[in-house]
Structures are given as C-alpha cells and as structure tokens.
Motif scaffolding. Structure first.
Motif, PDB file in Angstrom:
ATOM      1  N   GLU A  66      50.229 -16.904  79.033  1.00 53.00           N
ATOM      2  CA  GLU A  66      49.343 -18.623  79.892  1.00 53.00           C
ATOM      3  C   GLU A  66      49.014 -19.319  78.559  1.00 53.00           C
ATOM      4  O   GLU A  66      49.252 -20.457  78.717  1.00 53.00           O
ATOM      5  N   TRP A  68      48.891 -19.243  75.491  1.00 51.01           N
ATOM      6  CA  TRP A  68      50.001 -19.932  74.188  1.00 51.01           C
ATOM      7  C   TRP A  68      50.914 -20.641  74.858  1.00 51.01           C
ATOM      8  O   TRP A  68      51.006 -21.725  74.066  1.00 51.01           O
ATOM      9  N   ASP A  69      51.473 -21.164  75.861  1.00 48.69           N
ATOM     10  CA  ASP A  69      51.912 -21.589  76.318  1.00 48.69           C
ATOM     11  C   ASP A  69      51.508 -22.618  76.616  1.00 48.69           C
ATOM     12  O   ASP A  69      52.315 -24.591  76.617  1.00 48.69           O
ATOM     13  N   VAL A  71      49.762 -23.954  74.476  1.00 55.19           N
ATOM     14  CA  VAL A  71      49.940 -24.569  73.113  1.00 55.19           C
ATOM     15  C   VAL A  71      50.535 -24.788  72.623  1.00 55.19           C
ATOM     16  O   VAL A  71      50.679 -26.272  72.529  1.00 55.19           O
ATOM     17  N   GLU A  72      51.749 -24.359  73.293  1.00 55.63           N
ATOM     18  CA  GLU A  72      53.269 -24.717  72.626  1.00 55.63           C
ATOM     19  C   GLU A  72      53.429 -26.104  73.672  1.00 55.63           C
ATOM     20  O   GLU A  72      53.865 -26.992  73.243  1.00 55.63           O
ATOM     21  N   THR A  73      53.206 -26.423  74.987  1.00 57.93           N
ATOM     22  CA  THR A  73      53.732 -27.298  75.713  1.00 57.93           C
ATOM     23  C   THR A  73      52.525 -28.639  75.472  1.00 57.93           C
ATOM     24  O   THR A  73      53.147 -29.849  75.633  1.00 57.93           O
ATOM     25  N   ILE A  76      50.955 -28.451  70.459  1.00 55.41           N
ATOM     26  CA  ILE A  76      51.987 -28.362  69.161  1.00 55.41           C
ATOM     27  C   ILE A  76      52.031 -29.654  69.048  1.00 55.41           C
ATOM     28  O   ILE A  76      52.366 -31.043  68.599  1.00 55.41           O
ATOM     29  N   PRO A  77      52.813 -30.316  70.346  1.00 59.23           N
ATOM     30  CA  PRO A  77      53.203 -32.198  70.833  1.00 59.23           C
ATOM     31  C   PRO A  77      51.979 -33.328  70.082  1.00 59.23           C
ATOM     32  O   PRO A  77      52.431 -34.180  69.739  1.00 59.23           O
ATOM     33  N   GLU A  80      51.829 -32.934  66.966  1.00 64.33           N
ATOM     34  CA  GLU A  80      52.980 -33.673  66.025  1.00 64.33           C
ATOM     35  C   GLU A  80      53.300 -34.876  66.554  1.00 64.33           C
ATOM     36  O   GLU A  80      53.739 -35.982  65.086  1.00 64.33           O
TER      37      GLU A  80
END
Length: 83
Positions: A66, A68-69, A71-73, A76-77, A80
C-alpha cells in the motif's frame, strides 16, 4: 551475673544483625517427567507462535505494498511535475 547478661546481650545483638541466618533457601520441587501430552502442548504453542509471525509478516507486506502504491501514484508524479 553481669558477665552472663553481657554475653547474652552480645549474642542477641549478633543474631539480630547476622544476615546469614535470615537467608531463605527455596528447595526446588522435583519436576515430573514430561509425558506425551506435554510434548504435544509444547509443539502446539510453537506452531501457534509461528502462525502469528506469518500473519504479522503478511500484514506488514500488505502495508508495504500500500505504501509503495501511494509513492507511485502520488509522490513520483508530484516530483516529476516540479519545475
């Protein structure tokens, strides 16, 4: 007679302050030999502890997924898109 009283007093005082006499020594009770039932109980307790550890590991793994999800969603965006 005075000498006898002094001797008695000295011994009484000595026995009051003697810590060696005040020690309590507990005698260990003889332990009965463990039978088959005790062995099975010990193994069952060990198995239950392992099951609890496995459940904890699974729960931690789910929380890590959960995280890591997230962090990815989200993180990180966001990073960026920073100028």
């Amino acid at each position: 007679m005075v000498n006898l009283k002094n001797l008695a007093r000295r011994k009484a005082r000595q026995s009051m302050h003697n810590s060696e006499d005040a020690r309590v020594v507990e005698v260990a009770a003889p332990q009965p030999k463990a039978g088959r039932i005790a062995w099975v109980k010990a193994k069952a307790v060990t198995l239950l502890k392992w099951i609890a550890r496995i459940r904890l590991c699974i729960w931690l793994w789910e929380k890590a997924v959960e995280g890591w999800d997230f962090v990815e969603t989200v993180v990180i965006p966001f990073l960026e898109n920073l100028p």
